[in-house]
Motif scaffolding. Structure first.
Motif, PDB file in Angstrom:
ATOM      1  N   ILE A   1       0.842  -1.212   0.000  1.00 38.78           N
ATOM      2  CA  ILE A   1       0.000   0.000   0.000  1.00 38.78           C
ATOM      3  C   ILE A   1       0.876   1.261   0.000  1.00 38.78           C
ATOM      4  O   ILE A   1       0.612   2.230  -0.711  1.00 38.78           O
ATOM      5  CB  ILE A   1      -0.959   0.018   1.226  1.00 38.78           C
ATOM      6  CG1 ILE A   1      -1.815  -1.247   1.268  1.00 38.78           C
ATOM      7  CG2 ILE A   1      -1.842   1.269   1.197  1.00 38.78           C
ATOM      8  CD1 ILE A   1      -2.771  -1.441   0.127  1.00 38.78           C
TER       9      ILE A   1
ATOM     10  N   ASP B   1      -2.506   8.794  -0.650  1.00 32.67           N
ATOM     11  CA  ASP B   1      -2.496   7.880   0.506  1.00 32.67           C
ATOM     12  C   ASP B   1      -3.734   6.966   0.460  1.00 32.67           C
ATOM     13  O   ASP B   1      -4.825   7.368   0.855  1.00 32.67           O
ATOM     14  CB  ASP B   1      -2.467   8.690   1.807  1.00 32.67           C
ATOM     15  CG  ASP B   1      -2.464   7.774   3.027  1.00 32.67           C
ATOM     16  OD1 ASP B   1      -2.385   6.530   2.850  1.00 32.67           O
ATOM     17  OD2 ASP B   1      -2.564   8.292   4.150  1.00 32.67           O
TER      18      ASP B   1
ATOM     19  N   SER C   1       1.028   4.088  -2.805  1.00 36.75           N
ATOM     20  CA  SER C   1       0.744   5.463  -2.368  1.00 36.75           C
ATOM     21  C   SER C   1       1.823   6.418  -2.880  1.00 36.75           C
ATOM     22  O   SER C   1       1.531   7.531  -3.318  1.00 36.75           O
ATOM     23  CB  SER C   1       0.660   5.537  -0.841  1.00 36.75           C
ATOM     24  OG  SER C   1      -0.422   4.751  -0.385  1.00 36.75           O
TER      25      SER C   1
ATOM     26  N   THR D   1      -8.253  -2.580  -0.410  1.00 36.41           N
ATOM     27  CA  THR D   1      -7.427  -1.384  -0.622  1.00 36.41           C
ATOM     28  C   THR D   1      -6.308  -1.650  -1.636  1.00 36.41           C
ATOM     29  O   THR D   1      -6.024  -0.802  -2.475  1.00 36.41           O
ATOM     30  CB  THR D   1      -6.825  -0.912   0.722  1.00 36.41           C
ATOM     31  OG1 THR D   1      -7.893  -0.826   1.660  1.00 36.41           O
ATOM     32  CG2 THR D   1      -6.156   0.437   0.598  1.00 36.41           C
TER      33      THR D   1
ATOM     34  N   ARG E   1      -4.560   4.627   2.250  1.00 36.64           N
ATOM     35  CA  ARG E   1      -5.113   4.203   3.543  1.00 36.64           C
ATOM     36  C   ARG E   1      -6.360   5.002   3.914  1.00 36.64           C
ATOM     37  O   ARG E   1      -7.080   4.639   4.834  1.00 36.64           O
ATOM     38  CB  ARG E   1      -4.046   4.302   4.635  1.00 36.64           C
ATOM     39  CG  ARG E   1      -2.975   3.243   4.424  1.00 36.64           C
ATOM     40  CD  ARG E   1      -2.078   3.034   5.626  1.00 36.64           C
ATOM     41  NE  ARG E   1      -1.248   1.864   5.397  1.00 36.64           N
ATOM     42  CZ  ARG E   1      -0.138   1.861   4.672  1.00 36.64           C
ATOM     43  NH1 ARG E   1       0.282   2.976   4.122  1.00 36.64           N
ATOM     44  NH2 ARG E   1       0.551   0.745   4.485  1.00 36.64           N
TER      45      ARG E   1
END
Ligand SMILES: C[S@@+](CC[C@H](N)C(=O)[O-])C[C@H]1O[C@@H](n2cnc3c(N)ncnc32)[C@H](O)[C@@H]1O
Length: 215
Positions: A161, A171, A165, A181, A173
């Motif tokens: 992730i 981002d 990102s 995700t 998250r």
């Protein structure tokens, strides 16, 4: 100039468009409410519609000068098909909405368009321009080098992730929706590719960017 950005997700292809021109009126259509909310937060000047992009195209295409559409790729994907010997594999029809949109745009739309998808596991039904692992059906010729950036150096990455990102300058998250995700993060088009393609449509010579690993 009015742009329709279909299956907008978190706006990977759209991220650098304001650097190309400052008079863009962008309408984005995305089905996932959480992705739509985050897109709206990321691009507050865009009009965001939470709904079915396929139907929206049919009913509204004439209002736009340029249309980008990225229909979901899983049912066309070679990666998915490579799992077909696993017990967990679920066979699926390839989603023909991809070809419906290509044929529809080719025969009805007078503006510029790009339909973007993965290179499929079968021979593509309509000739496309292949760049890297993607196919583009466009109303204009793409440059041979669309400045696709090198992906992250997976050998040095532990956290996927974070890697995505950094790559997409976003981002992931923040996403708290129903899709995974990591899958969401993998959906996005390289923003440099989105920029070069819009520049090409507008007759702007793209600059070559440095091709390097990000980590
Ligand atoms: C491949 S991603 C698009 C990536 C996007 N072009 C980018 O660069 O960020 C496909 C997106 O389509 C959305 N989606 C799936 N079915 C949809 C539909 N019928 N209408 C609108 N969006 C849809 C998914 O939630 C996903 O965000």
């Amino acid at each position: 100039m009015k742009i329709l950005n279909l299956y907008a997700c978190l706006g990977g292809n759209r991220y650098k468009w304001d650097e190309v021109r400052d008079d863009l009126e962008i309408t984005a259509v995305e089905l996932d409410p959480e992705a739509s909310r985050l897109y709206r937060e990321r691009f507050p000047n865009d009009r965001v519609i939470v709904g079915d992009a396929h139907q929206y195209l049919l009913e509204n295409y004439q209002e736009f000068d340029f249309i980008w559409t990225s229909p979901p790729c899983p049912t066309h994907s070679r990666v998915r098909m490579s799992q077909k010997n696993k017990d967990s594999f679920i066979p699926m029809y390839p989603d023909m909405k991809l070809y419906e949109e290509i044929i529809f745009l080719q025969h009805n739309f007078k503006g510029g368009f790009v339909v973007e998808n993965v290179v499929p596991y079968y021979e593509p039904l309509i000739e496309a321009q292949k760049r890297g692992r993607h196919l583009y059906w466009a109303s204009f010729n793409l440059p041979y080098n669309i400045n696709e950036r090198k992906s992250v150096n997976w050998a040095r990455i532990k956290d996927e992730i974070t890697a995505w990102s950094v790559f997409h300058d976003y981002d992931f998250r923040q996403y708290k929706g129903n899709q995974r995700t990591d899958k969401m993060a993998r959906n996005l088009v390289d923003y440099q590719v989105g920029k070069v393609i819009l520049e090409t449509f507008l007759g702007i010579e793209p600059e070559n960017i440095e091709q390097r690993m990000l980590f």
